[in-house]
Design a protein around this motif. Structure first.
Motif, short mmCIF file in Angstrom:
data_model
loop_
_atom_site.label_atom_id
_atom_site.label_comp_id
_atom_site.label_asym_id
_atom_site.label_seq_id
_atom_site.Cartn_x
_atom_site.Cartn_y
_atom_site.Cartn_z
N GLU A 52 -12.00 -23.72 1.63
CA GLU A 52 -10.71 -23.69 0.95
C GLU A 52 -10.28 -22.27 0.59
N TYR A 53 -11.04 -21.30 1.04
CA TYR A 53 -10.71 -19.88 0.95
C TYR A 53 -11.50 -19.18 2.05
N VAL A 54 -11.08 -17.96 2.38
CA VAL A 54 -11.93 -17.11 3.22
C VAL A 54 -11.80 -15.69 2.69
N PHE A 55 -12.93 -15.12 2.30
CA PHE A 55 -13.01 -13.80 1.69
C PHE A 55 -13.31 -12.81 2.82
N VAL A 56 -12.27 -12.13 3.30
CA VAL A 56 -12.39 -11.25 4.46
C VAL A 56 -12.64 -9.82 3.99
N LYS A 57 -13.78 -9.28 4.39
CA LYS A 57 -14.16 -7.92 4.00
C LYS A 57 -13.52 -6.89 4.94
N GLY A 58 -12.94 -5.85 4.33
CA GLY A 58 -12.45 -4.70 5.09
C GLY A 58 -11.33 -5.00 6.06
N LEU A 59 -10.45 -5.93 5.72
CA LEU A 59 -9.35 -6.27 6.63
C LEU A 59 -8.30 -5.16 6.69
N LEU A 60 -7.97 -4.58 5.53
CA LEU A 60 -6.92 -3.55 5.46
C LEU A 60 -7.54 -2.16 5.44
N PRO A 61 -6.86 -1.18 6.03
CA PRO A 61 -7.36 0.20 5.94
C PRO A 61 -7.46 0.64 4.49
N ARG A 62 -8.61 1.15 4.11
CA ARG A 62 -8.86 1.54 2.72
C ARG A 62 -7.83 2.56 2.22
N ASP A 63 -7.46 3.51 3.06
CA ASP A 63 -6.51 4.54 2.65
C ASP A 63 -5.15 3.94 2.31
N ASP A 64 -4.72 2.92 3.04
CA ASP A 64 -3.44 2.27 2.76
C ASP A 64 -3.46 1.59 1.39
N VAL A 65 -4.59 0.97 1.08
CA VAL A 65 -4.74 0.29 -0.21
C VAL A 65 -4.71 1.31 -1.35
N LEU A 66 -5.45 2.40 -1.19
CA LEU A 66 -5.54 3.39 -2.26
C LEU A 66 -4.22 4.14 -2.47
N LYS A 67 -3.45 4.34 -1.41
CA LYS A 67 -2.12 4.95 -1.57
C LYS A 67 -1.22 4.04 -2.40
N THR A 68 -1.31 2.75 -2.16
CA THR A 68 -0.54 1.78 -2.95
C THR A 68 -0.99 1.81 -4.40
N ARG A 69 -2.29 1.90 -4.60
CA ARG A 69 -2.84 1.96 -5.96
C ARG A 69 -2.31 3.20 -6.70
N GLU A 70 -2.35 4.35 -6.03
CA GLU A 70 -1.88 5.59 -6.65
C GLU A 70 -0.40 5.49 -7.01
N HIS A 71 0.40 4.95 -6.10
CA HIS A 71 1.84 4.82 -6.36
C HIS A 71 2.09 3.89 -7.54
N TYR A 72 1.35 2.79 -7.60
CA TYR A 72 1.52 1.83 -8.68
C TYR A 72 1.23 2.45 -10.04
N PHE A 73 0.05 3.03 -10.18
CA PHE A 73 -0.34 3.57 -11.48
C PHE A 73 0.46 4.81 -11.87
N SER A 74 0.99 5.54 -10.89
CA SER A 74 1.79 6.72 -11.22
C SER A 74 3.06 6.34 -11.97
N GLN A 75 3.51 5.10 -11.83
CA GLN A 75 4.72 4.64 -12.51
C GLN A 75 4.50 4.44 -14.01
N PHE A 76 3.23 4.39 -14.43
CA PHE A 76 2.90 4.18 -15.84
C PHE A 76 2.37 5.45 -16.50
#
Length: 281
Positions: A52-76
């Motif tokens: 009823e779920y599938v936990f997929v490891k490493g599907l997205l490029p790590r750099d893309d995720v971290l860029k999104t993280r940086e942009h998100y927290f920079s707003q605060f």
């Protein structure tokens, strides 16, 4: 040969996982089963519908995720939420702050605050919308489901949690998308590394049938509702926050009469940037 999974069977579970009210003891915890993004698609699909779920490891490029993280927290950055002189991408909480200022559900802050307004605006920032529509994410949805084309529902929820802050209550996603019977697939994406006790999503093992039973029960109770009331997550059958319960253990006790299986475990994981969990609604 592609690696299919990595079971952390020998890895010690945390002593407990705290929720808004109460906590889940170690005896009721388990690990989410990990599946490599390189596993055969037939295996990924099988696990989604069996577990009823599938936990997929490493599907997205790590750099893309971290860029999104940086942009998100920079707003605060100007609100005192983060520790001074730290990189927004690290998301380090400023422990000198009054926790009550940031203690809303999901860390959004109280209603009417600048922090909550920025959280709301973060949902429509182009960089975030681009991330939600990430080709790797959408491609996996199409392949898993066997769809020629997918439609991205305009229903996403960004959350950040602080130490000692409130967690999201017990829920299933159909609660918030009741406007029809169409099937949808949810992708839960940690925007950075999240430990098992760090505020990540916790799944109730084998609970899809329980969710269906609860939904059927709601339909009976809502037979005299208006259409607007029926599709609302805040109707009088729900709690004030639009969730099933604030205490995961009390929730299980309250719904034993609807479930054939009563000894559910709550499943946790140490998530990493790039991981995605797909789950049924």
């Amino acid at each position: 040969m592609a690696r299919v999974d990595s079971r952390p069977d020998t890895k010690l579970l945390p002593p407990n996982v705290r929720a808004i009210q109460g906590s889940i003891p170690q005896s009721m915890l388990g690990w989410l089963r990990e599946t490599s993004s390189e596993a055969p698609i037939e295996e990924i699909r099988r696990r989604l519908f069996e577990d009823e779920y599938v936990f997929v490891k490493g599907l997205l490029p790590r750099d893309d995720v971290l860029k999104t993280r940086e942009h998100y927290f920079s707003q605060f950055k100007s609100l005192g939420l983060q520790k001074p002189d730290t990189d927004p991408m690290d998301g380090i909480y400023n422990m000198a702050e009054d926790i009550s200022l940031h203690n809303g559900i999901g860390g959004g802050g109280p209603i009417g605050t600048e922090e909550l307004q920025r959280l709301v605006k973060a949902h429509v920032q182009q960089s975030y919308l681009d991330f939600v529509a990430h080709p790797k994410l959408r491609e996996m949805v199409r392949i898993i489901m066997g769809w020629e084309e997918e439609i991205l529902a305009k229903r996403t929820m960004l959350r950040h949690n602080i130490p000692g802050g409130q967690s999201t209550g017990v829920h299933y996603d159909k609660l918030f998308l009741r406007g029809g019977d169409a099937f949808f697939l949810t992708a839960w994406v940690p925007i950075g590394n999240v430990t098992a006790t760090g505020g990540g999503l916790v799944y109730l093992e084998g609970s899809t049938n329980l969710g269906k039973a609860i939904e059927d029960d709601f339909k009976v109770c809502a037979k005299d509702f208006t259409l607007e009331e029926k599709v609302s997550a805040f109707n009088r059958n729900m709690s004030a926050a639009g969730v099933l319960s604030m205490d995961p253990m009390v929730f299980q006790q309250d719904h034993e009469h609807l479930a054939k299986q009563t000894k559910f475990r709550w499943l946790v994981a140490d998530f990493e940037a790039g991981d995605v969990v797909f789950h049924l609604p």
